[in-house]
Scaffold this motif. Structure first.
Motif, PDB file in Angstrom:
ATOM      1  N   UNK A   1      40.008 -81.761 -72.405  1.00 34.30           N
ATOM      2  CA  UNK A   1      38.833 -81.074 -72.937  1.00 34.30           C
ATOM      3  C   UNK A   1      37.870 -80.663 -71.825  1.00 34.30           C
ATOM      4  N   UNK A   2      37.829 -81.406 -70.733  1.00 36.00           N
ATOM      5  CA  UNK A   2      36.989 -81.018 -69.592  1.00 36.00           C
ATOM      6  C   UNK A   2      37.518 -79.723 -68.976  1.00 36.00           C
ATOM      7  N   UNK A   3      38.836 -79.606 -68.860  1.00 28.50           N
ATOM      8  CA  UNK A   3      39.419 -78.373 -68.324  1.00 28.50           C
ATOM      9  C   UNK A   3      39.232 -77.202 -69.288  1.00 28.50           C
ATOM     10  N   UNK A   4      39.305 -77.466 -70.581  1.00 29.73           N
ATOM     11  CA  UNK A   4      39.047 -76.413 -71.565  1.00 29.73           C
ATOM     12  C   UNK A   4      37.589 -75.949 -71.425  1.00 29.73           C
ATOM     13  N   UNK A   5      36.662 -76.895 -71.344  1.00 32.80           N
ATOM     14  CA  UNK A   5      35.242 -76.556 -71.192  1.00 32.80           C
ATOM     15  C   UNK A   5      35.009 -75.763 -69.907  1.00 32.80           C
ATOM     16  N   UNK A   6      35.633 -76.182 -68.829  1.00 34.65           N
ATOM     17  CA  UNK A   6      35.494 -75.484 -67.554  1.00 34.65           C
ATOM     18  C   UNK A   6      35.944 -74.030 -67.683  1.00 34.65           C
TER      19      UNK A   6
ATOM     20  N   UNK B   1      40.173 -62.419 -64.581  1.00 37.87           N
ATOM     21  CA  UNK B   1      39.557 -63.643 -65.120  1.00 37.87           C
ATOM     22  C   UNK B   1      40.320 -64.155 -66.334  1.00 37.87           C
ATOM     23  N   UNK B   2      40.752 -63.259 -67.202  1.00 40.63           N
ATOM     24  CA  UNK B   2      41.498 -63.676 -68.395  1.00 40.63           C
ATOM     25  C   UNK B   2      42.864 -64.240 -68.005  1.00 40.63           C
ATOM     26  N   UNK B   3      43.542 -63.610 -67.065  1.00 41.15           N
ATOM     27  CA  UNK B   3      44.851 -64.118 -66.617  1.00 41.15           C
ATOM     28  C   UNK B   3      44.698 -65.499 -65.990  1.00 41.15           C
ATOM     29  N   UNK B   4      43.698 -65.674 -65.149  1.00 41.35           N
ATOM     30  CA  UNK B   4      43.465 -66.980 -64.524  1.00 41.35           C
ATOM     31  C   UNK B   4      43.114 -68.016 -65.587  1.00 41.35           C
ATOM     32  N   UNK B   5      42.293 -67.634 -66.550  1.00 38.31           N
ATOM     33  CA  UNK B   5      41.916 -68.560 -67.626  1.00 38.31           C
ATOM     34  C   UNK B   5      43.136 -68.975 -68.436  1.00 38.31           C
ATOM     35  N   UNK B   6      44.021 -68.037 -68.739  1.00 39.65           N
ATOM     36  CA  UNK B   6      45.229 -68.369 -69.501  1.00 39.65           C
ATOM     37  C   UNK B   6      46.133 -69.324 -68.720  1.00 39.65           C
ATOM     38  N   UNK B   7      46.259 -69.095 -67.420  1.00 45.29           N
ATOM     39  CA  UNK B   7      47.049 -70.019 -66.594  1.00 45.29           C
ATOM     40  C   UNK B   7      46.401 -71.399 -66.557  1.00 45.29           C
ATOM     41  N   UNK B   8      45.098 -71.432 -66.420  1.00 47.29           N
ATOM     42  CA  UNK B   8      44.352 -72.694 -66.398  1.00 47.29           C
ATOM     43  C   UNK B   8      44.570 -73.455 -67.702  1.00 47.29           C
ATOM     44  N   UNK B   9      44.530 -72.726 -68.823  1.00 46.10           N
ATOM     45  CA  UNK B   9      44.771 -73.352 -70.123  1.00 46.10           C
ATOM     46  C   UNK B   9      46.200 -73.872 -70.228  1.00 46.10           C
ATOM     47  N   UNK B  10      47.155 -73.112 -69.721  1.00 50.81           N
ATOM     48  CA  UNK B  10      48.551 -73.566 -69.718  1.00 50.81           C
ATOM     49  C   UNK B  10      48.675 -74.882 -68.957  1.00 50.81           C
ATOM     50  N   UNK B  11      48.053 -74.949 -67.782  1.00 55.29           N
ATOM     51  CA  UNK B  11      48.121 -76.172 -66.985  1.00 55.29           C
ATOM     52  C   UNK B  11      47.447 -77.335 -67.712  1.00 55.29           C
ATOM     53  N   UNK B  12      46.348 -77.065 -68.398  1.00 56.01           N
ATOM     54  CA  UNK B  12      45.651 -78.119 -69.151  1.00 56.01           C
ATOM     55  C   UNK B  12      46.541 -78.657 -70.271  1.00 56.01           C
ATOM     56  N   UNK B  13      47.228 -77.763 -70.980  1.00 55.50           N
ATOM     57  CA  UNK B  13      48.125 -78.210 -72.049  1.00 55.50           C
ATOM     58  C   UNK B  13      49.318 -78.986 -71.475  1.00 55.50           C
ATOM     59  N   UNK B  14      49.816 -78.576 -70.322  1.00 54.97           N
ATOM     60  CA  UNK B  14      50.923 -79.305 -69.690  1.00 54.97           C
ATOM     61  C   UNK B  14      50.464 -80.685 -69.210  1.00 54.97           C
TER      62      UNK B  14
END
Length: 166
Positions: A32-37, A90-103
């Motif tokens: 959730x911290x990574x999602x918030x970030x 920014x959207x592409x980076x955010x989607x990758x960040x979210x993928x890493x958070x879910x992993x």
């Protein structure tokens, strides 16, 4: 009887007799911290790029300083292209960040390492460059996520996840 080997009908680790470890609160907190970030970064980016007039003025000033003679139409085009490109990135980076958070939430150690490296780069960027309040809050949330992802319960969960996948 079939001549083919039988496989478990489910990929559920509990079906094979392997113990399933509950996801610890430290992993949930890190997730959730990574999602918030990510959300804070996107909102901050929208606020910065939403100020079209300031970007146009900066482009005009840069044009004057370099001696180029851009027309207002060209400046308007440059600002529009810059905003669109920045938002797509920014959207592409955010989607990758979210993928890493879910992993990470799924117990993948490689995702924890990638998120740690990204957070270190984000922290470095905030420390050496100019940043907004959103940048500071976003990096703070990411640092909290990294710390939580390396706490003892998180380590045990990730190690147990490796064992189950083998």
């Amino acid at each position: 009887m079939s001549e083919y080997p039988s496989y478990p009908a489910s990929s559920d680790p509990s079906a094979s007799g392997a113990p399933v470890q509950a996801r610890p609160s430290t992993i949930e907190g890190a997730f959730w911290a990574f999602i918030a970030s990510t959300v804070i970064s996107l909102l901050g980016g929208i606020l910065v790029f939403g100020n079209r007039d300031a970007l146009a003025e900066a482009t005009r000033n840069s044009s004057r300083q370099t001696g180029s003679s851009l027309t207002e139409a060209q400046i308007d085009q440059l600002v529009t292209i810059g905003i669109v490109v920045a938002l797509v990135i920014a959207v592409v980076i955010a989607l990758l960040y979210l993928l890493f958070a879910f992993k990470l939430r799924a117990g993948r150690n490689w995702a924890r390492i990638v998120l740690t490296v990204i957070t270190a780069l984000q922290l470095l960027s905030v420390l050496v460059g100019q940043s907004t309040w959103a940048g500071y809050v976003s990096v703070l949330a990411a640092v909290v996520g990294v710390v939580l992802s390396f706490m003892a319960p998180s380590n045990a969960y990730i190690n147990a996840s490796k064992t189950i996948r083998r």
